[in-house]
Write a protein that holds these residues in place. Sequence first.
Motif, PDB file in Angstrom:
ATOM      1  N   THR A  10       0.808  -1.218   0.000  1.00 55.01           N
ATOM      2  CA  THR A  10       0.000   0.000   0.000  1.00 55.01           C
ATOM      3  C   THR A  10       0.841   1.266   0.000  1.00 55.01           C
ATOM      4  O   THR A  10       0.481   2.254  -0.633  1.00 55.01           O
ATOM      5  N   HIS A  11       1.968   1.252   0.718  1.00 54.05           N
ATOM      6  CA  HIS A  11       2.771   2.485   0.832  1.00 54.05           C
ATOM      7  C   HIS A  11       3.373   2.850  -0.519  1.00 54.05           C
ATOM      8  O   HIS A  11       3.316   4.008  -0.944  1.00 54.05           O
ATOM      9  N   ALA A  12       3.927   1.865  -1.211  1.00 51.01           N
ATOM     10  CA  ALA A  12       4.517   2.119  -2.533  1.00 51.01           C
ATOM     11  C   ALA A  12       3.452   2.604  -3.514  1.00 51.01           C
ATOM     12  O   ALA A  12       3.706   3.501  -4.336  1.00 51.01           O
ATOM     13  N   ARG A  13       2.244   2.073  -3.383  1.00 53.74           N
ATOM     14  CA  ARG A  13       1.157   2.470  -4.294  1.00 53.74           C
ATOM     15  C   ARG A  13       0.727   3.905  -4.042  1.00 53.74           C
ATOM     16  O   ARG A  13       0.451   4.677  -4.958  1.00 53.74           O
ATOM     17  N   ALA A  14       0.670   4.293  -2.777  1.00 49.02           N
ATOM     18  CA  ALA A  14       0.293   5.678  -2.445  1.00 49.02           C
ATOM     19  C   ALA A  14       1.356   6.653  -2.943  1.00 49.02           C
ATOM     20  O   ALA A  14       1.038   7.726  -3.476  1.00 49.02           O
ATOM     21  N   LEU A  15       2.623   6.265  -2.794  1.00 48.33           N
ATOM     22  CA  LEU A  15       3.718   7.110  -3.295  1.00 48.33           C
ATOM     23  C   LEU A  15       3.651   7.219  -4.815  1.00 48.33           C
ATOM     24  O   LEU A  15       3.754   8.302  -5.386  1.00 48.33           O
ATOM     25  N   ALA A  16       3.442   6.069  -5.467  1.00 51.42           N
ATOM     26  CA  ALA A  16       3.408   6.068  -6.935  1.00 51.42           C
ATOM     27  C   ALA A  16       2.261   6.917  -7.472  1.00 51.42           C
ATOM     28  O   ALA A  16       2.355   7.532  -8.535  1.00 51.42           O
ATOM     29  N   ALA A  17       1.165   6.970  -6.682  1.00 51.89           N
ATOM     30  CA  ALA A  17      -0.008   7.744  -7.122  1.00 51.89           C
ATOM     31  C   ALA A  17       0.150   9.233  -6.857  1.00 51.89           C
ATOM     32  O   ALA A  17      -0.677  10.038  -7.297  1.00 51.89           O
ATOM     33  N   GLY A  18       1.202   9.587  -6.096  1.00 59.62           N
ATOM     34  CA  GLY A  18       1.411  10.999  -5.775  1.00 59.62           C
ATOM     35  C   GLY A  18       0.436  11.539  -4.755  1.00 59.62           C
ATOM     36  O   GLY A  18       0.160  12.748  -4.714  1.00 59.62           O
ATOM     37  N   VAL A  24      -1.869  10.265   7.918  1.00 58.92           N
ATOM     38  CA  VAL A  24      -0.531  10.845   8.042  1.00 58.92           C
ATOM     39  C   VAL A  24      -0.217  11.555   6.728  1.00 58.92           C
ATOM     40  O   VAL A  24      -0.706  11.166   5.663  1.00 58.92           O
ATOM     41  N   PRO A  25       0.582  12.623   6.792  1.00 57.87           N
ATOM     42  CA  PRO A  25       0.994  13.287   5.553  1.00 57.87           C
ATOM     43  C   PRO A  25       2.046  12.450   4.831  1.00 57.87           C
ATOM     44  O   PRO A  25       2.814  11.701   5.459  1.00 57.87           O
ATOM     45  N   ILE A  26       2.068  12.555   3.532  1.00 61.50           N
ATOM     46  CA  ILE A  26       3.162  12.018   2.737  1.00 61.50           C
ATOM     47  C   ILE A  26       4.100  13.189   2.480  1.00 61.50           C
ATOM     48  O   ILE A  26       3.686  14.234   1.975  1.00 61.50           O
ATOM     49  N   GLU A  27       5.344  13.029   2.924  1.00 61.44           N
ATOM     50  CA  GLU A  27       6.333  14.105   2.788  1.00 61.44           C
ATOM     51  C   GLU A  27       7.090  13.958   1.476  1.00 61.44           C
ATOM     52  O   GLU A  27       7.225  12.846   0.940  1.00 61.44           O
ATOM     53  N   ALA A  28       7.616  15.067   0.995  1.00 59.98           N
ATOM     54  CA  ALA A  28       8.438  15.029  -0.223  1.00 59.98           C
ATOM     55  C   ALA A  28       9.603  14.070  -0.004  1.00 59.98           C
ATOM     56  O   ALA A  28      10.193  14.022   1.079  1.00 59.98           O
ATOM     57  N   ASN A  29       9.892  13.277  -1.008  1.00 58.75           N
ATOM     58  CA  ASN A  29      11.019  12.330  -0.990  1.00 58.75           C
ATOM     59  C   ASN A  29      10.844  11.173  -0.010  1.00 58.75           C
ATOM     60  O   ASN A  29      11.819  10.485   0.326  1.00 58.75           O
ATOM     61  N   ASP A  30       9.646  10.985   0.506  1.00 58.45           N
ATOM     62  CA  ASP A  30       9.388   9.823   1.358  1.00 58.45           C
ATOM     63  C   ASP A  30       9.749   8.538   0.610  1.00 58.45           C
ATOM     64  O   ASP A  30       9.410   8.380  -0.569  1.00 58.45           O
ATOM     65  N   THR A  31      10.414   7.630   1.311  1.00 57.98           N
ATOM     66  CA  THR A  31      10.521   6.265   0.792  1.00 57.98           C
ATOM     67  C   THR A  31       9.348   5.464   1.349  1.00 57.98           C
ATOM     68  O   THR A  31       8.697   5.886   2.311  1.00 57.98           O
ATOM     69  N   ALA A  48       5.884   3.908   5.750  1.00 56.68           N
ATOM     70  CA  ALA A  48       5.374   2.787   6.552  1.00 56.68           C
ATOM     71  C   ALA A  48       5.601   3.034   8.037  1.00 56.68           C
ATOM     72  O   ALA A  48       4.725   2.775   8.872  1.00 56.68           O
ATOM     73  N   ALA A  49       6.763   3.554   8.373  1.00 59.03           N
ATOM     74  CA  ALA A  49       7.081   3.819   9.785  1.00 59.03           C
ATOM     75  C   ALA A  49       6.158   4.895  10.348  1.00 59.03           C
ATOM     76  O   ALA A  49       5.687   4.790  11.490  1.00 59.03           O
ATOM     77  N   ARG A  50       5.866   5.921   9.540  1.00 49.99           N
ATOM     78  CA  ARG A  50       4.956   6.987  10.000  1.00 49.99           C
ATOM     79  C   ARG A  50       3.542   6.419  10.223  1.00 49.99           C
ATOM     80  O   ARG A  50       2.874   6.737  11.195  1.00 49.99           O
ATOM     81  N   VAL A  51       3.108   5.572   9.298  1.00 46.40           N
ATOM     82  CA  VAL A  51       1.784   4.947   9.434  1.00 46.40           C
ATOM     83  C   VAL A  51       1.750   4.041  10.663  1.00 46.40           C
ATOM     84  O   VAL A  51       0.789   4.078  11.444  1.00 46.40           O
ATOM     85  N   GLN A  52       2.811   3.296  10.871  1.00 45.95           N
ATOM     86  CA  GLN A  52       2.820   2.358  12.002  1.00 45.95           C
ATOM     87  C   GLN A  52       2.781   3.079  13.342  1.00 45.95           C
ATOM     88  O   GLN A  52       2.128   2.593  14.281  1.00 45.95           O
ATOM     89  N   ARG A  53       3.439   4.220  13.429  1.00 50.59           N
ATOM     90  CA  ARG A  53       3.361   4.981  14.687  1.00 50.59           C
ATOM     91  C   ARG A  53       1.912   5.351  14.993  1.00 50.59           C
ATOM     92  O   ARG A  53       1.464   5.301  16.133  1.00 50.59           O
TER      93      ARG A  53
END
Length: 225
Positions: free
Chosen positions: A123-131, A157-164, A169-174
């Motif tokens: 899910t995290h990679a998909r959200a990043l890929a979707a912008g 949680v926000p998606i930050e610029a340049n997030d891997t 995933a770590a931000r979501v898990q917190r």
Amino acid sequence: MSCRVAVLISGSGTNLQALIDARQHGALGPAELVGVFSNRPGAGGLERAERAGIPTCVIDHRQYADRSAFDQAMQAALESWQPDLLVLAGFMRILTEPFVARYAGRMLNIHPSLLPRYPGLNTHARALAAGDAEHGATIHFVTGELDGGPAILQARVPIEANDTAEQLAARVQRKEHQIYPAVVRWFSEGRLTMHQGHAYMDGNAIHPTGLDWDALDNAPDTDPN
Ligand SMILES: Nc1nc2c(c(=O)[nH]1)N[C@@H](CN(C=O)c1ccc(C(=O)N[C@@H](CCC(=O)O)C(=O)O)cc1)CN2
Ligand SMILES: NCC(=O)N[C@@H]1O[C@H](COP(=O)([O-])[O-])[C@@H](O)[C@H]1O
């Protein structure tokens, strides 16, 4: 009256640890962690359970001819704990309809996306890929529809610029570690129900995407009564 909770894992068990910690701090209400089940031998969460003195059971799904046979063996093992609630916490097997029906309305899952966006895996990679600008987690009742059960709570949680994907995933898990104990407590207090495919909190229908964690200042569990 205690609520007997069995936790199902496949991996590191950080959500399990959040439940263990909440219990130890008196923040899980009447929920009692009566067992931890893993389909993966060596799952890190098993050590967490053992350190907390919680019984464990491992049944390797790879030893079974098919999904149904595995689910039947898992159900027999779980029933020995007489659970009132099953909590999927990183449990990575799709469950059969008969197993889901056995625990209808008393099985929860935490999914690492803002459902209905990104059911399934990665899910995290998909959200990043979707912008996407935001991501998060959803806790829902489990039904036969994969990640399609009625939502109970969402946290963003926000998606930050340049997030891997790992950073996201770590931000979501917190955030997951904050919300899962609250939802398990609500269920154990008899406040959460599922009826005809809808989720209810204190008898009030929950919005299809769930309660919004960040809006809960005025929400049920702040009620002083
Ligand atoms: N019937 C249901 N089963 C499960 C649900 C559900 O809602 N209904 N939730 C999932 C949890 N989950 C996402 O939150 C999820 C877990 C696993 C998979 C998946 O594709 N699993 C593969 C194996 C993957 C692996 O072993 O790494 C599989 O089972 O073939 C998708 C979503 C738990 N079950
Ligand atoms: N589709 C299910 C899924 O991906 N669940 C995710 O697995 C992680 C388990 O971590 P944990 O083992 O450290 O609790 C959690 O982030 C959970 O949302």
